[in-house]
Design an enzyme around this catalytic site. Sequence first.
Site: not given
Length: 441
Positions: A144, A179, A181-182, A185
């Site tokens: 991302t 975040s 989530y990020h 990644k």
Amino acid sequence: MRIAVLGGDGYCGWATALYLSGKNHSVAIIDSLTRREWDKELGAQTLTPIRSLSERVETWQKVSGKTLDVFIGDVTDYDFLYSALKAFQPDAIVHYAEQRSAPYSMINLEHAVFTQVNNVVGTLNILFAMRESLPGCHLVKLGTMGEYGTPNIDIEEGYLEVVHNGRRDVLPYPKQPGSFYHLSKVHDSHNIAFACKNWGLRATDLNQGIVYGTMTDEVAADEALINRFDYDQVFGTVLNRFCAQAAVGYPLTVYGKGGQTRGMLDIRDTVRCIELACLNPAAAGEFRVFNQFTEQFSVLQVAQMVQAAGQKLGLKVTINHLPDPRVEAEEHYYNAKHSRLVDLGLKPHFLSEGLLDSLMNIAIRYRDRVNPVQFEPSVDWRLTSSPLKLGRRATSPVANALRQTPSDGEAEWRQPVSASIAGADDDLTADGRSSTAVTSS
Ligand code: NAD
Ligand code: USQ
């Protein structure tokens, strides 16, 4: 080519599986269908009425004459993953099968841990399976743009040339994700880079921007092939959300000043980028990084474009600046490079007025399915546990009222009425803890 699409029942994955199959590649979908369960957990549903995976696959066969192999299972289960990949023998693995919502990862501890375990373990399993039985296979991994954050210098494609104390090197571009989530990644990227260096695997990390749209030529071929269009506060992304909001006359939810600038792309470009990456694989031992987006916009620019498109269609669209529930820069420098996929042949679909009109028309077509509770952001980045507002479509007084509003969208928006249902609807509780307050309208 033989291409395994992990996460092929999801938003990007379904469009990709059909596109690649339509281009005569042999395609397998590997998915646990877990995303459909997360929708239930959140009391959310896609704006578009997606069908079961089996109905989708059967319809595609009828429409195109082509078959899709399907393996249902969890990529964090190594034995399942290994046997599925060994049976299919892909030349390329397209890895979409992760928990991809930043707000979901910020709900509370359980959701942060789940996100990182799901994403990091799944990717590690793929790397080990490739090393054990598919050494020549090419991993095309969805990363991302949010891995980079918003630095005050230009963002390069994966690597940065640095001169330090008179010495020069090309190093991984610094990561400042926003975040849990990020962050998952970023952890994936490090693990993949290490596996390429250590085992000679080949991989492409596609740092994708925010995807919008729902139609591709293949998806449009039959109503039963329709793709997701998420507009909810947890999985809905900004442009899709604004279109759904405009379609029902709900003020567009710009968080903070709206100067947050992001790379974006049409889902038709997502699927083409994946094919380009597969057809032009990384070399053995190479960890290649492409920035996958076509244009950059601020959130406020997106809102203004949706407002203009809505007004053309006779909708009354207003913009509301809400306090930003996220911890992020609301105004910042942003200039991210994105030439490597264009060099390989990508011809971008830019966000023109015509495209926005068609997006708005899809949102208008399915607006009876909107639950406005899902527009309100209730995951607060500053908290360690957010009391979630969850949607209950069938009983929402606002949703019912909305169904009676004139279809030209002229009616003023009615404010949602909140009612506490803590403990009343266990299956909608996003947090396993019984103490979590859950409200619904
Ligand atoms: P999605 O949630 O619609 O689809 C993900 C799919 O993966 C779902 O079908 C889900 O069931 C499956 N999945 C998740 N975990 C799994 C597991 N452990 N085992 C098996 N299947 C599993 O997400 P999406 O929007 O299609 O995004 C796909 C990928 O692209 C994600 O990795 C995401 O980070 C990345 N991405 C998405 C966007 C975007 O705007 N949608 C932007 C940039 C990057
Ligand atoms: N935003 C609003 N109002 C809304 C929703 C979002 O102002 O109603 C703002 C957010 O605060 C943020 C920006 O819009 O500044 C983007 O938010 P988003 O929810 O559209 O996208 P994001 O959380 O960044 O995540 C999405 C996908 C994720 C992918 C990422 C690409 O869900 O899987 O990795 O886009 S990127 O943004 O480049 O990191």
